[in-house]
Scaffold this active site. Structure first.
Site, mmCIF file in Angstrom:
data_model
loop_
_atom_site.group_PDB
_atom_site.id
_atom_site.type_symbol
_atom_site.label_atom_id
_atom_site.label_comp_id
_atom_site.label_asym_id
_atom_site.label_seq_id
_atom_site.Cartn_x
_atom_site.Cartn_y
_atom_site.Cartn_z
ATOM 1 N N CYS A 210 0.822 -1.213 0.000
ATOM 2 C CA CYS A 210 0.000 0.000 0.000
ATOM 3 C C CYS A 210 0.854 1.260 0.000
ATOM 4 O O CYS A 210 1.959 1.278 0.526
ATOM 5 C CB CYS A 210 -0.898 0.020 1.224
ATOM 6 S SG CYS A 210 -1.960 -1.413 1.339
ATOM 7 N N ARG B 4 5.292 -0.088 -6.115
ATOM 8 C CA ARG B 4 5.238 -0.894 -4.893
ATOM 9 C C ARG B 4 4.302 -2.083 -5.048
ATOM 10 O O ARG B 4 4.329 -2.999 -4.230
ATOM 11 C CB ARG B 4 4.754 -0.027 -3.723
ATOM 12 C CG ARG B 4 5.733 1.072 -3.346
ATOM 13 C CD ARG B 4 5.087 2.120 -2.489
ATOM 14 N NE ARG B 4 4.699 1.639 -1.189
ATOM 15 C CZ ARG B 4 5.348 1.904 -0.060
ATOM 16 N NH1 ARG B 4 6.428 2.649 -0.091
ATOM 17 N NH2 ARG B 4 4.924 1.445 1.085
ATOM 18 N N TRP C 135 -2.735 -2.865 -1.629
ATOM 19 C CA TRP C 135 -2.308 -4.243 -1.894
ATOM 20 C C TRP C 135 -3.030 -5.074 -0.847
ATOM 21 O O TRP C 135 -2.715 -4.989 0.343
ATOM 22 C CB TRP C 135 -0.791 -4.327 -1.751
ATOM 23 C CG TRP C 135 -0.152 -5.591 -2.245
ATOM 24 C CD1 TRP C 135 0.269 -5.856 -3.519
ATOM 25 C CD2 TRP C 135 0.191 -6.743 -1.469
ATOM 26 N NE1 TRP C 135 0.843 -7.103 -3.580
ATOM 27 C CE2 TRP C 135 0.810 -7.668 -2.340
ATOM 28 C CE3 TRP C 135 0.029 -7.094 -0.127
ATOM 29 C CZ2 TRP C 135 1.268 -8.907 -1.919
ATOM 30 C CZ3 TRP C 135 0.482 -8.334 0.296
ATOM 31 C CH2 TRP C 135 1.096 -9.226 -0.600
ATOM 32 N N ASN D 26 -1.963 2.655 5.672
ATOM 33 C CA ASN D 26 -0.995 1.594 5.356
ATOM 34 C C ASN D 26 -0.731 0.796 6.616
ATOM 35 O O ASN D 26 -0.679 1.384 7.709
ATOM 36 C CB ASN D 26 0.354 2.185 4.955
ATOM 37 C CG ASN D 26 0.387 2.589 3.515
ATOM 38 O OD1 ASN D 26 -0.623 2.571 2.832
ATOM 39 N ND2 ASN D 26 1.559 2.992 3.060
ATOM 40 N N GLY D 27 -0.495 -0.486 6.477
ATOM 41 C CA GLY D 27 -0.153 -1.296 7.645
ATOM 42 C C GLY D 27 -1.287 -2.232 8.002
ATOM 43 O O GLY D 27 -2.157 -2.527 7.172
ATOM 44 N N GLU E 293 20.164 -16.180 -6.867
ATOM 45 C CA GLU E 293 19.555 -14.950 -7.366
ATOM 46 C C GLU E 293 18.961 -15.172 -8.764
ATOM 47 O O GLU E 293 17.871 -14.675 -9.080
ATOM 48 C CB GLU E 293 20.606 -13.829 -7.372
ATOM 49 C CG GLU E 293 20.125 -12.487 -7.867
ATOM 50 C CD GLU E 293 18.943 -11.913 -7.087
ATOM 51 O OE1 GLU E 293 18.597 -12.442 -6.022
ATOM 52 O OE2 GLU E 293 18.343 -10.953 -7.588
ATOM 53 N N LYS F 217 15.034 -14.601 -9.595
ATOM 54 C CA LYS F 217 14.590 -13.684 -10.653
ATOM 55 C C LYS F 217 13.689 -14.427 -11.635
ATOM 56 O O LYS F 217 12.654 -13.924 -12.053
ATOM 57 C CB LYS F 217 15.783 -13.140 -11.447
ATOM 58 C CG LYS F 217 16.572 -11.954 -11.015
ATOM 59 C CD LYS F 217 15.931 -10.698 -10.640
ATOM 60 C CE LYS F 217 15.263 -10.743 -9.316
ATOM 61 N NZ LYS F 217 15.928 -10.104 -8.219
ATOM 62 N N GLU G 170 10.236 -15.305 -10.161
ATOM 63 C CA GLU G 170 9.507 -14.072 -9.881
ATOM 64 C C GLU G 170 8.876 -13.482 -11.149
ATOM 65 O O GLU G 170 7.762 -12.970 -11.123
ATOM 66 C CB GLU G 170 10.534 -13.091 -9.297
ATOM 67 C CG GLU G 170 10.012 -11.855 -8.666
ATOM 68 C CD GLU G 170 11.150 -11.051 -8.002
ATOM 69 O OE1 GLU G 170 12.333 -11.281 -8.287
ATOM 70 O OE2 GLU G 170 10.829 -10.165 -7.207
ATOM 71 N N HIS H 36 22.112 -35.966 -4.533
ATOM 72 C CA HIS H 36 21.415 -36.379 -3.304
ATOM 73 C C HIS H 36 19.899 -36.207 -3.419
ATOM 74 O O HIS H 36 19.207 -36.220 -2.410
ATOM 75 C CB HIS H 36 21.970 -35.609 -2.109
ATOM 76 C CG HIS H 36 23.430 -35.847 -1.881
ATOM 77 N ND1 HIS H 36 23.924 -37.057 -1.444
ATOM 78 C CD2 HIS H 36 24.515 -35.053 -2.101
ATOM 79 C CE1 HIS H 36 25.248 -36.995 -1.365
ATOM 80 N NE2 HIS H 36 25.627 -35.785 -1.769
ATOM 81 N N LYS I 21 6.949 -4.320 -4.138
ATOM 82 C CA LYS I 21 8.340 -3.869 -4.026
ATOM 83 C C LYS I 21 8.770 -3.730 -2.573
ATOM 84 O O LYS I 21 9.890 -4.046 -2.215
ATOM 85 C CB LYS I 21 8.475 -2.523 -4.745
ATOM 86 C CG LYS I 21 9.883 -1.983 -4.786
ATOM 87 C CD LYS I 21 10.732 -2.810 -5.725
ATOM 88 C CE LYS I 21 12.166 -2.328 -5.787
ATOM 89 N NZ LYS I 21 13.020 -3.343 -6.433
#
Ligand code: AGP
Length: 595
Positions: A2, A27, A77, A103-104, A479, A483, A486, A502, A590
C-alpha cells in the site's frame, strides 16, 4: 504494497495525487482511490480496481463542483478483504465526514470493530482500516478539533500503521504514523505527506520523517506542536534522488533500465567509498566496534547479496558468519562480539524490522545496508551504509543487488583492515579488483544482450529450471533462480551442484534447462557431466567457452558478480516472451511491509 499520498496544494490536488500515485505504482497494488475536497466543501471519493489510468479518466470526466487543493490518495495491496472497489481506500465514517487512507495492519481491528458496532457505528467493509474512520468519528463527538480527535483515536490502534485523515467540513488534513513509514514536506506548491518519498519526487527537496506516534496536521508550517508535551521536531532530510531518476528514460520497462544502469551505479558506489576502504576509514567512520562474527539477516535478493558479503568476511577474515532469512530469525542464539548486518533495499521490510528487534534485545550492534537512507531500518540502526543504487522501480531487484554487494563488500574489507585481520596491501589489491567491476559488468551486459534473448526464445516452453553452482558462485545461482520464478512464473530452484546427486537429479530429464554459474571449479565440471548424462540442457554462465561467456578475470572472494547480468536478462526475456509485466510481477510488491 500500500501507498499513501496526501496534499494541501495551491492548485487542484487531484493532479498532484495522480502523479504521486503513479510514482507509488511500483510498490505493487490491486486497487487505487482518492478523496478530494471540492470548492463547494464536499468530499468526492473515486476508487477503482483498475489501473491509475482508470482513476485519471474518472477525474477527467468529473463534471461536479471544481476540485480544490485538499485530497488524499492510496494504492492498496489487499491483506484484509478482497481486492474490490468497496474495499479500496479511502474509507469513510458513518457520516462520510471523515475520509481515511491507511498503510499497515490494525492487529486489534476485530475487537475495535465489535466495540464500535455495539455503540452504533455502521461498517461498509470488513477492511481493518475502516475502524480508524469510526474511531476518529467517535472522538469528534467529544471534541471539534480533528487533530485532537486523531490523537485520541490512534491510541487504540495496535500494529504498524500510517494514516492520513481528511475532514470534509473544514478541509483539515492530519497524518500520523507508528511503525510504518510516513514523510511530510513543505514545498512551494503546497504541503505533502506520503508513505514513500519517491511519491513526492517532482516537488520536494527537503522532508521530515514521522517518528512512531507522531500526529501532525498539514498546515503550512508542519509544526510538531503539542500543547500537552514537548515534542522534538524531526530534522529536515534532503531528497537525494532526482525526479528523472524514477523515469523510464526511453527504456521499454524499468527493469531493462535498471539492469543497464548497474555498471554506472557500481562505479558511483566506488567513487563514494573507494578511497576509504583500505585505510579502514570507511569502517571506523561508522563508529562501530570491531567484531568477531557476523550475523546477516535479509529477505529475497537482499539475503542473496548478504550471502556474498558473508562469504567475503569468512574467506578474507576467517570469521564465522551466519546468514538467516529474516522471517526465521526469531529464537537465534546470541554470541558476544557479533555484528548484526541487516540488508534491505527498501529498509521497510517488516520481516527484517522484526528480526532486528530480537537482536537489539541480544545487544548486537546493528549495521543497516539500505538503498533508502531515510527508511525505518536506517533510523533504527546503530550505523548505516547506503548502497547508492538510486530509485529502483521494477519490483524485481537488479541494481540494488549489485550495489548492495559492492557497498557491503567494501565496508567489510574496511572493517577487516581496521581490526588488523587484513593487511592494507591485500586490501589495496582487492580495491583494484573492485574498481574493475563497472567495466566487467558493462561487458557482461553487452555479451548477454547478444546471446540471451534468443536463448530465452528457445527455453520459453520449459516448465521449470534448475540453477547450480559451487562455493562463491552459489548466491548468484540463487539470485538467478529467484529472478526467473519471480518474473516468468515457472518453477526455478537453485542447488549447490554437489547436492544434485542427493535428490534433485531426479528432476533432470531430456531437455530440462540447467543453468550453471561457473566459477571455474573443476568439481563443478563433474556435476555438469552428471546432468548432461541425464539429457539436461546445460546453459553455462562463466568464462570463455561457456554458453554465455561473461566472466572475465580471476576469481574474487565475492564470486562471479558479472554472471548475474545474463541471469537477470534471461528472467526478463522469458517473462516478455510469455507476455508478463516485468516491472509488476503478479502477487508481488516492491516494499513488503507485512509479515
Ligand atoms: C527481489 O527481486 C524481490 N522483489 C524480493 O525478494 C526482495 O528482494 C525482498 O522482498 C526484500 O526486499 P528488501 O530488500 O526491500 O528488504
Amino acid at each position: 504494497m500500500c501507498g499513501i499520498i496526501a496534499c494541501k496544494t495551491h492548485s487542484p490536488s487531484a493532479a498532484y495525487l495522480l502523479t504521486g500515485l503513479r510514482r507509488l505504482e511500483y510498490r505493487g497494488y490491486d486497487s487505487v482511490g482518492i478523496a478530494v475536497r471540492t470548492a463547494g466543501g464536499d468530499v468526492v471519493r473515486m476508487r477503482t480496481i483498475h489501473r491509475i489510468d482508470a482513476l485519471e479518466r474518472a477525474v477527467d470526466d468529473w463534471d461536479g463542483a471544481a476540485f480544490g487543493g485538499v485530497g488524499i490518495g492510496h494504492t492498496r495491496w489487499a491483506t484484509h478483504g478482497q481486492a474490490t472497489e468497496v474495499n479500496a481506500h479511502p474509507h469513510v465514517d458513518c457520516t462520510g465526514r471523515i475520509s481515511v487512507v491507511h498503510n499497515g495492519v490494525i492487529e486489534n481491528a476485530e475487537a475495535l470493530r465489535r466495540d464500535l458496532a455495539s455503540s452504533g457505528h455502521r461498517f461498509a467493509t470488513g477492511v481493518d482500516s475502516e475502524v480508524i474512520c469510526h474511531l476518529v468519528e467517535q472522538r469528534l463527538a467529544l471534541t471539534e478539533d480533528l487533530l485532537a480527535a486523531v490523537k485520541g483515536a490512534v491510541v487504540a490502534l495496535e500494529g504498524p500503521w500510517a494514516i492520513a485523515v481528511l475532514e470534509e467540513s473544514t478541509g483539515r488534513l492530519v497524518v500520523a504514523a507508528s511503525r510504518s513509514p510516513l514523510v511530510v514536506a513543505h514545498t512551494n506548491v503546497g504541503e505533502f505527506a506520503a508513505s514513500d518519498i519517491t511519491a513526492l519526487a517532482d516537488w520536494v527537496d527537503e522532508f521530515q520523517v514521522l517518528e512512531d506516534g507522531d500526529v501532525v496536521e498539514l498546515t503550512g508550517v508542519n509544526g510538531w506542536h503539542d500543547p500537552d508535551k514537548t515534542v522534538v521536531t524531526p530534522a529536515l532530510a534532503r531528497f537525494i534522488w532526482r525526479a528523472g531518476d524514477s523515469g523510464r528514460m526511453g527504456h521499454a520497462d524499468f527493469m531493462s533500465k535498471e539492469i543497464e544502469e548497474q555498471s554506472e551505479c557500481v562505479a558511483r558506489v566506488l567513487d563514494e567509498v573507494g578511497d576509504r576502504i583500505s585505510t579502514g576509514a570507511l569502517w571506523s567512520d561508522l563508529g562501530l566496534q570491531c567484531f568477531d562474527r557476523v550475523r546477516v539477516v535479509g529477505c529475497g535478493t537482499s539475503l542473496n547479496a548478504g550471502h556474498v558479503i558473508g562469504n567475503v568476511v569468512r574467506l578474507l577474515g576467517g570469521l564465522p558468519v551466519t546468514s538467516t532469512v529474516a522471517s526465521e530469525a526469531g529464537g537465534s542464539v546470541f554470541e558476544p562480539g557479533t555484528l548484526m548486518l541487516a540488508i534491505s533495499q527498501s529498509g521497510e521490510t517488516a520481516d527484517v524490522l522484526n528480526a532486528i528487534v530480537d537482536d537489539a534485545a541480544g545487544g548486537s550492534p546493528l549495521l543497516a545496508l539500505v538503498n533508502n537512507p531515510h527508511s525505518t531500518l536506517a533510523r533504527r540502526a546503530d550505523a548505516v551504509m547506503t548502497c547508492s543504487a538510486g530509485p529502483e522501480i521494477g519490483v524485481a531487484a537488479t541494481k540494488t543487488f549489485t550495489c548492495q554487494i559492492v557497498a557491503g563488500v567494501a565496508v567489510m574489507i574496511s572493517a577487516l583492515v581496521a581490526a588488523g585481520r587484513l593487511s592494507r596491501t591485500a586490501a589495496d589489491t582487492l580495491v583494484d579488483d573492485l574498481r574493475r567491476l563497472p567495466d566487467r559488468l558493462a561487458g557482461a551486459g553487452s555479451v548477454a544482450e547478444c546471446i540471451v534473448p534468443a536463448l530465452a526464445d528457445e527455453l520459453v516452453d520449459a516448465s521449470g529450471f534448475v540453477f547450480i553452482a559451487r562455493g562463491v558462485g552459489l548466491p548468484y545461482a540463487a539470485e538467478g533462480a529467484l529472478k526467473l520464478k519471480e518474473l516468468s512464473y515457472r518453477w526455478a530452484e537453485h542447488y549447490p551442484a554437489g547436492e544434485l546427486k542427493h535428490g534433485p537429479l531426479a528432476l533432470i530429464t531430456r531437455g530440462t534447462p540447467v543453468v550453471v554459474v561457473d566459477d571455474g571449479s573443476p568439481k563443478l565440471a563433474t556435476n555438469v557431466s552428471e546432468v548432461r548424462a541425464r539429457g539436461g540442457l546445460i546453459v553455462s554462465v562463466g568464462p570463455l567457452g561457456s554458453s554465455i561467456p561473461v566472466v572475465d578475470g580471476p576469481a574474487a572472494p565475492w564470486g562471479p558478480i558479472e554472471s548475474v547480468i545474463p541471469l537477470q536478462i534471461l528472467a526478463r526475456s522469458l517473462a516478455i516472451a510469455l507476455g508478463h509485466d516485468v516491472d509488476k510481477p503478479r502477487n508481488l510488491a516492491k516494499s513488503v511491509t507485512v509479515e
